[in-house]
Design a protein around this motif. Structure first.
Motif, PDB file in Angstrom:
ATOM      1  N   ILE A 287       0.813  -1.207   0.000  1.00  0.00           N
ATOM      2  CA  ILE A 287       0.000   0.000   0.000  1.00  0.00           C
ATOM      3  C   ILE A 287       0.855   1.270   0.000  1.00  0.00           C
ATOM      4  O   ILE A 287       0.392   2.340  -0.386  1.00  0.00           O
ATOM      5  CB  ILE A 287      -1.004  -0.012   1.192  1.00  0.00           C
ATOM      6  CG1 ILE A 287      -2.087   1.069   1.023  1.00  0.00           C
ATOM      7  CG2 ILE A 287      -0.280   0.138   2.522  1.00  0.00           C
ATOM      8  CD1 ILE A 287      -2.892   0.958  -0.253  1.00  0.00           C
ATOM      9  N   PRO A 305      -3.153   5.284   3.542  1.00  0.00           N
ATOM     10  CA  PRO A 305      -3.498   6.393   2.646  1.00  0.00           C
ATOM     11  C   PRO A 305      -4.277   7.490   3.371  1.00  0.00           C
ATOM     12  O   PRO A 305      -5.060   7.220   4.287  1.00  0.00           O
ATOM     13  CB  PRO A 305      -4.362   5.722   1.582  1.00  0.00           C
ATOM     14  CG  PRO A 305      -3.905   4.304   1.568  1.00  0.00           C
ATOM     15  CD  PRO A 305      -3.592   3.986   3.007  1.00  0.00           C
ATOM     16  N   SER A 454      -4.424  -5.044   2.156  1.00  0.00           N
ATOM     17  CA  SER A 454      -5.306  -3.965   2.613  1.00  0.00           C
ATOM     18  C   SER A 454      -4.751  -3.393   3.912  1.00  0.00           C
ATOM     19  O   SER A 454      -4.367  -4.156   4.809  1.00  0.00           O
ATOM     20  CB  SER A 454      -6.720  -4.521   2.858  1.00  0.00           C
ATOM     21  OG  SER A 454      -7.482  -3.586   3.591  1.00  0.00           O
ATOM     22  N   CYS A 455      -4.709  -2.088   4.014  1.00  0.00           N
ATOM     23  CA  CYS A 455      -4.156  -1.496   5.251  1.00  0.00           C
ATOM     24  C   CYS A 455      -5.157  -1.596   6.389  1.00  0.00           C
ATOM     25  O   CYS A 455      -4.810  -1.345   7.541  1.00  0.00           O
ATOM     26  CB  CYS A 455      -3.732  -0.049   5.018  1.00  0.00           C
ATOM     27  SG  CYS A 455      -5.058   1.169   5.110  1.00  0.00           S
ATOM     28  N   GLY A 456      -6.412  -1.918   6.082  1.00  0.00           N
ATOM     29  CA  GLY A 456      -7.401  -2.141   7.118  1.00  0.00           C
ATOM     30  C   GLY A 456      -8.063  -0.885   7.648  1.00  0.00           C
ATOM     31  O   GLY A 456      -8.892  -0.937   8.556  1.00  0.00           O
ATOM     32  N   GLN A 457      -7.742   0.249   7.048  1.00  0.00           N
ATOM     33  CA  GLN A 457      -8.256   1.511   7.565  1.00  0.00           C
ATOM     34  C   GLN A 457      -9.760   1.679   7.374  1.00  0.00           C
ATOM     35  O   GLN A 457     -10.441   2.234   8.230  1.00  0.00           O
ATOM     36  CB  GLN A 457      -7.507   2.648   6.860  1.00  0.00           C
ATOM     37  CG  GLN A 457      -7.888   4.020   7.280  1.00  0.00           C
ATOM     38  CD  GLN A 457      -7.044   5.092   6.602  1.00  0.00           C
ATOM     39  OE1 GLN A 457      -7.052   6.212   7.035  1.00  0.00           O
ATOM     40  NE2 GLN A 457      -6.316   4.786   5.557  1.00  0.00           N
ATOM     41  N   CYS A 458     -10.277   1.202   6.230  1.00  0.00           N
ATOM     42  CA  CYS A 458     -11.723   1.392   6.022  1.00  0.00           C
ATOM     43  C   CYS A 458     -12.435   0.044   5.855  1.00  0.00           C
ATOM     44  O   CYS A 458     -11.916  -0.878   5.232  1.00  0.00           O
ATOM     45  CB  CYS A 458     -12.021   2.349   4.876  1.00  0.00           C
ATOM     46  SG  CYS A 458     -11.028   2.199   3.416  1.00  0.00           S
ATOM     47  N   CYS A 461     -13.133  -2.113   2.478  1.00  0.00           N
ATOM     48  CA  CYS A 461     -11.954  -2.782   1.928  1.00  0.00           C
ATOM     49  C   CYS A 461     -11.497  -3.901   2.861  1.00  0.00           C
ATOM     50  O   CYS A 461     -11.261  -5.036   2.424  1.00  0.00           O
ATOM     51  CB  CYS A 461     -10.836  -1.750   1.727  1.00  0.00           C
ATOM     52  SG  CYS A 461      -9.255  -2.449   1.266  1.00  0.00           S
ATOM     53  N   SER A 504     -14.489   2.890  -0.444  1.00  0.00           N
ATOM     54  CA  SER A 504     -13.099   2.720  -0.011  1.00  0.00           C
ATOM     55  C   SER A 504     -12.331   4.025  -0.212  1.00  0.00           C
ATOM     56  O   SER A 504     -12.590   4.756  -1.170  1.00  0.00           O
ATOM     57  CB  SER A 504     -12.425   1.601  -0.801  1.00  0.00           C
ATOM     58  OG  SER A 504     -13.035   0.360  -0.513  1.00  0.00           O
ATOM     59  N   ILE A 505     -11.371   4.249   0.644  1.00  0.00           N
ATOM     60  CA  ILE A 505     -10.622   5.499   0.582  1.00  0.00           C
ATOM     61  C   ILE A 505      -9.680   5.542  -0.617  1.00  0.00           C
ATOM     62  O   ILE A 505      -9.537   6.563  -1.278  1.00  0.00           O
ATOM     63  CB  ILE A 505      -9.809   5.700   1.889  1.00  0.00           C
ATOM     64  CG1 ILE A 505     -10.760   6.048   3.038  1.00  0.00           C
ATOM     65  CG2 ILE A 505      -8.752   6.784   1.723  1.00  0.00           C
ATOM     66  CD1 ILE A 505     -10.074   6.185   4.386  1.00  0.00           C
ATOM     67  N   CYS A 506      -9.026   4.435  -0.899  1.00  0.00           N
ATOM     68  CA  CYS A 506      -7.990   4.497  -1.943  1.00  0.00           C
ATOM     69  C   CYS A 506      -8.242   3.458  -3.028  1.00  0.00           C
ATOM     70  O   CYS A 506      -9.160   2.636  -2.953  1.00  0.00           O
ATOM     71  CB  CYS A 506      -6.598   4.319  -1.340  1.00  0.00           C
ATOM     72  SG  CYS A 506      -6.127   2.609  -1.053  1.00  0.00           S
ATOM     73  N   LEU A 508      -6.821   0.726  -3.802  1.00  0.00           N
ATOM     74  CA  LEU A 508      -6.773  -0.701  -3.507  1.00  0.00           C
ATOM     75  C   LEU A 508      -8.184  -1.243  -3.296  1.00  0.00           C
ATOM     76  O   LEU A 508      -8.616  -2.174  -3.962  1.00  0.00           O
ATOM     77  CB  LEU A 508      -5.886  -0.977  -2.280  1.00  0.00           C
ATOM     78  CG  LEU A 508      -5.593  -2.456  -1.987  1.00  0.00           C
ATOM     79  CD1 LEU A 508      -4.296  -2.625  -1.205  1.00  0.00           C
ATOM     80  CD2 LEU A 508      -6.719  -3.180  -1.274  1.00  0.00           C
ATOM     81  N   GLY A 509      -8.900  -0.631  -2.375  1.00  0.00           N
ATOM     82  CA  GLY A 509     -10.253  -1.105  -2.096  1.00  0.00           C
ATOM     83  C   GLY A 509     -11.195  -0.866  -3.261  1.00  0.00           C
ATOM     84  O   GLY A 509     -12.107  -1.669  -3.513  1.00  0.00           O
TER      85      GLY A 509
HETATM   86  S1  SF4 Z   1      -9.190   1.149   0.566  1.00  0.00           S
HETATM   87 FE1  SF4 Z   1      -7.083   1.826   0.896  1.00  0.00          FE
HETATM   88  S2  SF4 Z   1      -7.222   3.036   2.766  1.00  0.00           S
HETATM   89 FE2  SF4 Z   1      -9.053   1.758   2.732  1.00  0.00          FE
HETATM   90  S3  SF4 Z   1      -8.483  -0.105   3.888  1.00  0.00           S
HETATM   91 FE3  SF4 Z   1      -8.133  -0.495   1.709  1.00  0.00          FE
HETATM   92  S4  SF4 Z   1      -5.955  -0.053   1.461  1.00  0.00           S
HETATM   93 FE4  SF4 Z   1      -6.586   0.957   3.348  1.00  0.00          FE
END
Ligand code: SF4
Length: 530
Positions: A287, A305, A454-458, A461, A504-506, A508-509
């Protein structure tokens, strides 16, 4: 003192130097840096290379390595008693199977070599380094991957003579679009940074190449680091930055050495007065290739992100205006200034310039090929020695681009044409699959990658990536044992994919469902109930 050397920013390196996330390390690093222990622990558990110090052999489980038996090699390594685990793409798809012994990359790993090493990790041998990128096209190239470095500083001197405004005009007129995946016009970005009222600005090189199927930045850094360093210097002088930060993925040993040597040579010869270069190694987190996650990591935090806006051009590294560019994008800059924007623009077929395409999977010579932007798959694969077997599907731009069917083989591999097909050029990491490949299995590998990274922030995702991978696992299991029920496993696929894309924020999701939804769209028979 440089901001990156201050307390918080040095946390990942302090954890690495203390041996990774072992008992007591978070407390020790917290005391040393003044950062709360809980936050240090958060960083230590975020990055793969810090979080599991007991793992000393990481075997790539990316799609191109999986096509060569990476899962079986991992099982074999564990059976031999090696401290092994799977890992995400190591940017060596042209020499599968790739692995990492501690922080030393190994390529061309095979069952025989692994068996011969037994339980002795140090006995594991790497195959020969990746062969040179080949060029089938004799037309002029931007990068000259096979050429010797040219005299340093000529384009930089030209840029100084032109002045920032005319440099911006040249970059804009060239039509250069970001080569990291987004395709954003570079000239617009440069002007946006230069127009900020804040006098302190930064330039950041994004060399955290991790999109499965992609290894072009590795090649550029190893073969033409002079172009990267000069491009960075031109960008910094034009936008008014003095500090340049280069963030390389932690697994990039040879690229690091090449870039460090090029920086040292430029400094020895005082080519770029007033500019400082600092190299920073990542610690294993896909990420962090997302530009705002990279900035967070560079500041010593978990690489999550940021919400945009504000964009990095306005509030980037340490809150200052920051120009972030991918390696390939910045390496185009010297040629644009030396040979002119019209020359660069005319090199492309459906867009400006040439493109470094990576191709792996079922082709004769996997590698990096510099070709006019907009060639089609057939042309790329012809440069790579031809298909191996009968083409069934291909992934045109990394895991995030999903899969396209064989009849798309003449579609231009560019930003617009692939977007029209519901895919993307992304980082141009093309993976070719022949008719021996189970496409649902292939999609499952990509889904597992997104779940892992996934960074797991949201929540959409974090939960959605796991849901999709588990759904496909249930489908595969039922396909064998209870075929009429198999399709039930995918009942909520559409809603979950929509939710992920919308909330999703970014990126990836937003794109993680594409490997599966593209199979549904282009190969519905693969997911049909008998
Ligand atoms: S969409 Fe992006 S910011 Fe959100 S959990 Fe996935 S990797 Fe993280």
């Amino acid at each position: 003192m440089d901001e990156r050397r201050r307390g918080r920013a040095s946390v990942p390196e302090a954890i690495r130097d203390a041996g990774g996330d072992r008992p007591g390390v978070a407390r020790e690093v917290g005391r040393e840096t003044g950062v709360p222990e809980a936050q240090v622990h958060g960083v230590a558990t975020f990055f793969h290379l810090l979080a599991e110090p007991e793992v000393r052999l990481r075997i790539c489980q990316g799609l191109s390595c999986q096509l060569r038996g990476a899962a079986e090699l991992l099982a074999q390594a564990k059976a031999q008693g090696l401290p092994a685990a799977g890992c995400s793409c190591l940017a060596a798809c042209d020499a599968p199977v790739a692995a990492l012994r501690d922080r030393t990359p190994l390529v061309g790993l095979e069952a025989e070599g692994l068996a011969a090493a037994g339980a002795a990790l140090e006995a594991l041998r790497s195959a020969e380094p990746t062969p040179p990128a080949r060029h089938a096209d004799p037309s002029p190239t931007v990068f000259g991957l096979h050429q010797a470095p040219r005299p340093l500083g000529a384009a930089f001197a030209q840029a100084l003579a032109l002045g920032p405004e005319r440099v911006f005009d040249a970059i804009a007129a060239s039509g250069l679009q970001g080569r990291g995946g987004a395709g954003f016009p570079a000239g617009t970005k440069w002007r946006a940074v230069a127009s900020q009222p804040e006098p302190v600005r930064y330039v950041v090189l994004n060399a955290d190449e991790g999109e499965p199927g992609t290894f072009k930045d590795r090649e550029l850094l190893v073969r033409r680091p002079d172009l990267v360093v000069e491009g960075l210097a031109i960008a910094a002088s034009a936008v008014g930055a003095r500090s340049i930060y280069c963030y390389l993925r932690g697994e990039f040993r040879a690229p690091w050495q090449a870039l460090a040597a090029a920086v040292a040579e430029a400094e020895r010869r005082a080519c770029y007065p007033g500019l400082t270069f600092e190299l920073h190694a990542g610690h294993g987190a896909y990420i962090c290739g997302e530009e705002t996650a990279l900035l967070e990591a560079l500041e010593g935090k978990r690489g999550m992100p940021r919400l945009k806006p504000p964009y990095p051009t306005e509030r980037g590294l340490f809150g200052k205006p920051t120009l972030v560019h991918n390696v390939e994008t910045i390496a185009c800059v010297p040629a644009i200034l030396e040979r002119g924007p019209a020359w660069f623009s005319a090199l492309g077929r459906t867009g400006a310039g040439t493109k470094l395409y990576c191709v792996s999977g079922h082709v004769a010579y996997p590698g990096v090929y510099e070709l006019p932007l907009g060639v089609c798959l057939d042309e790329l694969v012809a440069a790579a020695g031809g298909y191996v077997g009968e083409l069934r599907a291909f992934s045109p731009g990394g895991a995030s681009s999903g899969f396209l069917p064989a009849h798309e083989r003449t579609r231009p591999l560019d930003f617009a044409a692939l977007a029209q097909a519901g895919s993307m050029l992304g980082s141009a990491g093309v993976v070719v699959l022949n008719d021996t490949v189970d496409l649902v299995w292939a999609a499952r590998q990509q889904l597992a990658f997104f779940e892992e990274e996934s960074c797991g922030q949201c929540a959409p995702c974090r939960i959605g990536t796991r849901f999709l991978r588990e759904a496909v696992d249930r489908f595969l299991e039922a396909r064998t044992n209870d075929p009429p029920r198999a399709r039930d496993a995918l009942a909520q696929l559409g809603e979950v994919a929509w939710e992920m894309g919308e909330a999703s924020i970014c990126g990836l999701g937003q794109t993680a469902a594409l490997p599966l939804t593209s199979i549904l769209a282009h190969f519905p028979e693969e997911l049909a109930t008998p």
